[in-house]
Scaffold this motif. Structure first.
Motif, PDB file in Angstrom:
ATOM      1  N   SER A 147     -29.765  16.072 -28.519  1.00 30.49           N
ATOM      2  CA  SER A 147     -29.167  14.772 -28.288  1.00 30.49           C
ATOM      3  C   SER A 147     -30.215  13.743 -28.642  1.00 30.49           C
ATOM      4  O   SER A 147     -31.331  13.803 -28.163  1.00 30.49           O
ATOM      5  CB  SER A 147     -28.784  14.683 -26.816  1.00 30.49           C
ATOM      6  N   VAL A 259     -19.664  11.317  -9.318  1.00 33.37           N
ATOM      7  CA  VAL A 259     -20.844  11.878  -8.647  1.00 33.37           C
ATOM      8  C   VAL A 259     -21.424  10.850  -7.669  1.00 33.37           C
ATOM      9  O   VAL A 259     -21.617   9.686  -8.000  1.00 33.37           O
ATOM     10  CB  VAL A 259     -21.911  12.291  -9.694  1.00 33.37           C
ATOM     11  N   TYR A 277     -25.137  17.371  -5.569  1.00 34.16           N
ATOM     12  CA  TYR A 277     -25.286  18.456  -6.538  1.00 34.16           C
ATOM     13  C   TYR A 277     -23.899  19.001  -6.866  1.00 34.16           C
ATOM     14  O   TYR A 277     -23.111  19.293  -5.971  1.00 34.16           O
ATOM     15  CB  TYR A 277     -26.177  19.551  -5.934  1.00 34.16           C
ATOM     16  N   VAL A 278     -23.604  19.079  -8.145  1.00 32.14           N
ATOM     17  CA  VAL A 278     -22.302  19.616  -8.562  1.00 32.14           C
ATOM     18  C   VAL A 278     -22.588  20.982  -9.203  1.00 32.14           C
ATOM     19  O   VAL A 278     -23.253  21.063 -10.240  1.00 32.14           O
ATOM     20  CB  VAL A 278     -21.589  18.647  -9.536  1.00 32.14           C
ATOM     21  N   THR A 282     -21.582  21.732 -16.736  1.00 31.21           N
ATOM     22  CA  THR A 282     -20.841  20.636 -17.396  1.00 31.21           C
ATOM     23  C   THR A 282     -19.583  21.184 -18.079  1.00 31.21           C
ATOM     24  O   THR A 282     -19.496  22.375 -18.397  1.00 31.21           O
ATOM     25  CB  THR A 282     -21.713  19.950 -18.465  1.00 31.21           C
ATOM     26  N   ASP A 326     -20.147   5.939 -21.469  1.00 26.14           N
ATOM     27  CA  ASP A 326     -20.692   7.193 -22.008  1.00 26.14           C
ATOM     28  C   ASP A 326     -19.849   8.387 -21.539  1.00 26.14           C
ATOM     29  O   ASP A 326     -20.377   9.398 -21.090  1.00 26.14           O
ATOM     30  CB  ASP A 326     -22.166   7.345 -21.609  1.00 26.14           C
ATOM     31  N   LYS A 328     -18.133  11.563 -21.924  1.00 25.82           N
ATOM     32  CA  LYS A 328     -18.264  12.700 -22.858  1.00 25.82           C
ATOM     33  C   LYS A 328     -18.336  13.983 -22.039  1.00 25.82           C
ATOM     34  O   LYS A 328     -18.602  13.950 -20.835  1.00 25.82           O
ATOM     35  CB  LYS A 328     -19.516  12.547 -23.727  1.00 25.82           C
ATOM     36  N   ASN A 331     -21.118  14.813 -19.696  1.00 30.69           N
ATOM     37  CA  ASN A 331     -21.240  13.979 -18.499  1.00 30.69           C
ATOM     38  C   ASN A 331     -20.135  14.276 -17.485  1.00 30.69           C
ATOM     39  O   ASN A 331     -19.954  13.547 -16.528  1.00 30.69           O
ATOM     40  CB  ASN A 331     -21.206  12.486 -18.868  1.00 30.69           C
ATOM     41  N   ASP A 344     -23.566  10.280 -14.743  1.00 29.59           N
ATOM     42  CA  ASP A 344     -24.389   9.528 -15.694  1.00 29.59           C
ATOM     43  C   ASP A 344     -23.902   8.094 -15.921  1.00 29.59           C
ATOM     44  O   ASP A 344     -23.193   7.796 -16.881  1.00 29.59           O
ATOM     45  CB  ASP A 344     -24.475  10.293 -17.025  1.00 29.59           C
TER      46      ASP A 344
HETATM   47  N1  LIG Z   1     -25.435  15.940 -10.034  1.00 31.08           N
HETATM   48  C1  LIG Z   1     -25.690  17.005 -10.798  1.00 31.08           C
HETATM   49  N2  LIG Z   1     -25.441  18.242 -10.343  1.00 31.08           N
HETATM   50  C2  LIG Z   1     -25.692  19.325 -11.116  1.00 31.08           C
HETATM   51  N3  LIG Z   1     -26.210  19.266 -12.365  1.00 31.08           N
HETATM   52  C3  LIG Z   1     -26.487  18.057 -12.878  1.00 31.08           C
HETATM   53  C4  LIG Z   1     -26.245  16.864 -12.129  1.00 31.08           C
HETATM   54  N4  LIG Z   1     -26.586  15.794 -12.895  1.00 31.08           N
HETATM   55  C5  LIG Z   1     -27.021  16.307 -14.054  1.00 31.08           C
HETATM   56  N5  LIG Z   1     -26.974  17.655 -14.058  1.00 31.08           N
HETATM   57  C6  LIG Z   1     -27.394  18.550 -15.158  1.00 31.08           C
HETATM   58  O1  LIG Z   1     -28.482  17.949 -15.833  1.00 31.08           O
HETATM   59  C7  LIG Z   1     -28.178  17.748 -17.217  1.00 31.08           C
HETATM   60  C8  LIG Z   1     -28.769  16.434 -17.672  1.00 31.08           C
HETATM   61  O2  LIG Z   1     -28.017  15.378 -17.093  1.00 31.08           O
HETATM   62  P1  LIG Z   1     -28.161  13.873 -17.538  1.00 31.08           P
HETATM   63  O3  LIG Z   1     -27.058  13.123 -16.916  1.00 31.08           O
HETATM   64  O4  LIG Z   1     -29.530  13.404 -17.234  1.00 31.08           O
HETATM   65  O5  LIG Z   1     -28.105  13.942 -19.099  1.00 31.08           O
HETATM   66  P2  LIG Z   1     -26.933  14.170 -20.173  1.00 31.08           P
HETATM   67  O6  LIG Z   1     -25.749  13.361 -19.766  1.00 31.08           O
HETATM   68  O7  LIG Z   1     -26.724  15.634 -20.387  1.00 31.08           O
HETATM   69  O8  LIG Z   1     -27.613  13.589 -21.482  1.00 31.08           O
HETATM   70  P3  LIG Z   1     -27.752  12.072 -21.909  1.00 31.08           P
HETATM   71  O9  LIG Z   1     -28.290  11.328 -20.720  1.00 31.08           O
HETATM   72  O10 LIG Z   1     -28.717  12.112 -23.054  1.00 31.08           O
HETATM   73  O11 LIG Z   1     -26.377  11.649 -22.261  1.00 31.08           O
HETATM   74  C9  LIG Z   1     -26.651  17.807 -17.288  1.00 31.08           C
HETATM   75  O12 LIG Z   1     -26.226  18.245 -18.541  1.00 31.08           O
HETATM   76  C10 LIG Z   1     -26.305  18.783 -16.175  1.00 31.08           C
HETATM   77  O13 LIG Z   1     -26.403  20.104 -16.662  1.00 31.08           O
END
Ligand SMILES: Nc1ncnc2c1ncn2[C@@H]1O[C@H](COP(=O)(O)OP(=O)(O)OP(=O)(O)O)[C@@H](O)[C@H]1O
Length: 487
Positions: A147, A259, A277-278, A282, A326, A328, A331, A344
């Protein structure tokens, strides 16, 4: 590819094409573009083109780590140069992307590709067909490889006939924020809970930083998002913005499909967000088959409904209109019972506050493939930009394909375009994810696809609002239930 900012200069699409696109309905635009043999289509706005639809320049291309910056003027990086120079590994992928798809992409990797092949999850006991498909998807994807961010140096926003708020409603941390959330932890406690940010607890990494799983002393499991260490001075404002955006917005939100923010810390060089925590990964990972079981059609419908509800809440029922910007599949996080939660909020913004205002004018941010072409062209942001991304997401959910699949044949690279062609030809079932081994009622399929294409209409006035989308999806789900009972 995540686009953090695109200046007017990088989107100077020639006026003939622009006006054609503006005035043609979605269907006509796609079909006629293809009929006259144009390689250029509305999805490709990030590439400036001349009257012959040739990219005219992709200005300064600078790579720093996983980041690509698309900047202006002096150090012009010509499309032709991409073709003639002997490329490095990353440039080679970029060259292929540009040469083949008119899309400024950075696809870095043999190393990561090898990881994709060797990753244990691909060796797990899964059906051969699934394995092949999953591997194909990884080979085809740009998201799974890397990414990247695309931005430009210019901060200019084009003039708009409507009033621009004197100071755009970008968020800043307010003193009250220290009181938000139910979890209050010191940096030391966070360090302990994450075992000093142990790689074994790392859930993933995004543009903002890494995310870790942590268990708090009271047994609560949380996700801890830690901003990456800032090395370049110019990155500080952007990352601080993203942090404050996420905190301010999450703090105001309580919805089962969003979230939940539990706490945050902003001390010294550390900026940390603690969220619920989920546990189930994704949506993208599930579509890729990384969790073993393939999502069935009903689960996909429910996920789409959950996301529609989350976005409806943000657009209509939150304290102010919030535009996520964003939306997608990476997210969308899934619970154990496959309910979706949108995460996100780093790019989210409040929408128009004045009742007379139809949009806000702002720099373009989002992820390539999901970006509203009208917003990209006009810099006018409205909740309908999320509707566009949702349309693209819906096609992704149904087909399993990413919005842009670079390693497919030229006719199949832009998934929405490919799906729309199939839809027009009456080959609806061809669009469905081959991993789905269910027979889906043709009427149900037709309705959901038609809804997805309406959402992804190039012009925002042709798109339904999110509430309507949720209602339609709900009806489609009822009809799907009936079709199952009849069968
Ligand atoms: N609340 C959460 N619970 C469980 N896993 C999470 C959580 N938030 C993020 N993650 C994990 O961390 C990864 C990174 O999340 P983050 O939102 O920082 O970035 P992204 O959306 O994948 O990428 P970008 O920010 O570049 O769009 C996610 O793909 C997911 O696997």
């Amino acid at each position: 590819m995540r686009i953090t900012e695109v200046s007017p200069s990088t989107t100077t699409v020639n006026s003939l094409h622009r006006s054609q696109l503006c005035h043609l309905p979605w269907s006509t635009s796609v079909v006629s573009w293809r009929r006259i043999g144009e390689e250029y289509c509305y999805q490709d706005f990030t590439v400036p083109v001349d009257v012959n639809c040739k990219p005219i320049s992709v200005d300064l291309l600078r790579k720093a780590g996983r980041k690509i910056l698309l900047q202006s003027s002096a150090n012009a990086f010509k499309f032709d140069q991409l073709r003639s120079n002997s490329p490095s590994e990353n440039e080679l992928d970029l060259k292929n992307s540009l040469a083949s798809d008119n899309f400024p992409l950075a696809v870095p990797g043999i190393f990561l590709l090898c990881c994709a092949f060797m990753c244990p999850c691909f060796r797990a006991k899964r059906r051969e067909a699934v394995e092949h498909s999953v591997l194909d998807r990884h080979l085809n994807s740009m998201d799974s490889i890397s990414s990247v961010e695309v931005s430009s140096a210019s901060e200019k926003i084009p003039a708009t006939p409507l009033k621009i708020p004197p100071s755009p409603s970008r968020f800043s941390l307010s003193p009250q924020l220290t009181r938000i959330g139910s979890v209050h932890l010191s940096i030391n406690q966070i360090t302990k809970a994450t075992r000093n940010f142990s790689p074994s607890l790392k859930l993933g990494e995004g543009g903002f930083g890494a995310v870790y799983k942590a268990v708090l002393p009271d047994g609560q499991v949380v996700a801890i998002k830690r901003a990456k260490k800032i090395f370049e001075q110019e990155e500080i404002p952007a990352l601080r913005d993203e942090f404050s955006n996420e905190v301010e917005l999450l703090a105001k939100i309580e919805h089962r499909n969003l979230v939940r923010l539990l706490g945050y810390t902003d001390k010294g060089n550390e900026r940390i967000i603690i969220t619920e925590y989920v546990p189930n990964g994704t949506l993208r990972e599930h579509l890729d088959g990384q969790h073993g079981k393939i999502l069935d059609f009903n689960q996909r419908l429910e996920i789409a409904i959950d996301v529609a509800h989350a976005l409806t809440y943000l657009h209509l029922y939150a304290e102010k209109t919030i535009i996520h910007r964003d939306v997608k599949s990476s997210n969308i996080l899934l619970t154990e019972s496959y309910r979706a939660k949108v995460s996100d909020f780093g790019f989210a913004r409040t929408g128009p506050t004045d009742t007379e205002q139809t949009h806000i004018s702002t720099k373009v941010k989002g992820t390539a493939g999901y970006l509203d072409p009208e917003y990209l062209r006009t810099y006018q942001l409205t909740p309908k930009s999320d509707v566009f991304s949702f349309g693209i997401l819906l096609i992704e959910i149904l087909s399993g394909r990413r919005p842009v699949e670079l390693r497919r044949g030229i006719d199949e690279r832009i998934t929405v375009r490919w799906a729309f062609k199939k839809y027009n030809e009456g080959n609806l079932r061809d669009i469905l994810d081959p991993l789905l081994d269910e027979v889906i009622d043709e009427q149900v399929l037709g309705k959901i696809l038609s809804l997805a294409f309406q959402c992804a209409a190039p012009t925002r006035s042709d798109r339904p609002d999110m509430k309507e989308v949720g209602e339609q999806l709900w009806e489609i789900r009822k009809e799907f239930g009936k079709s199952l009972r009849k069968a």
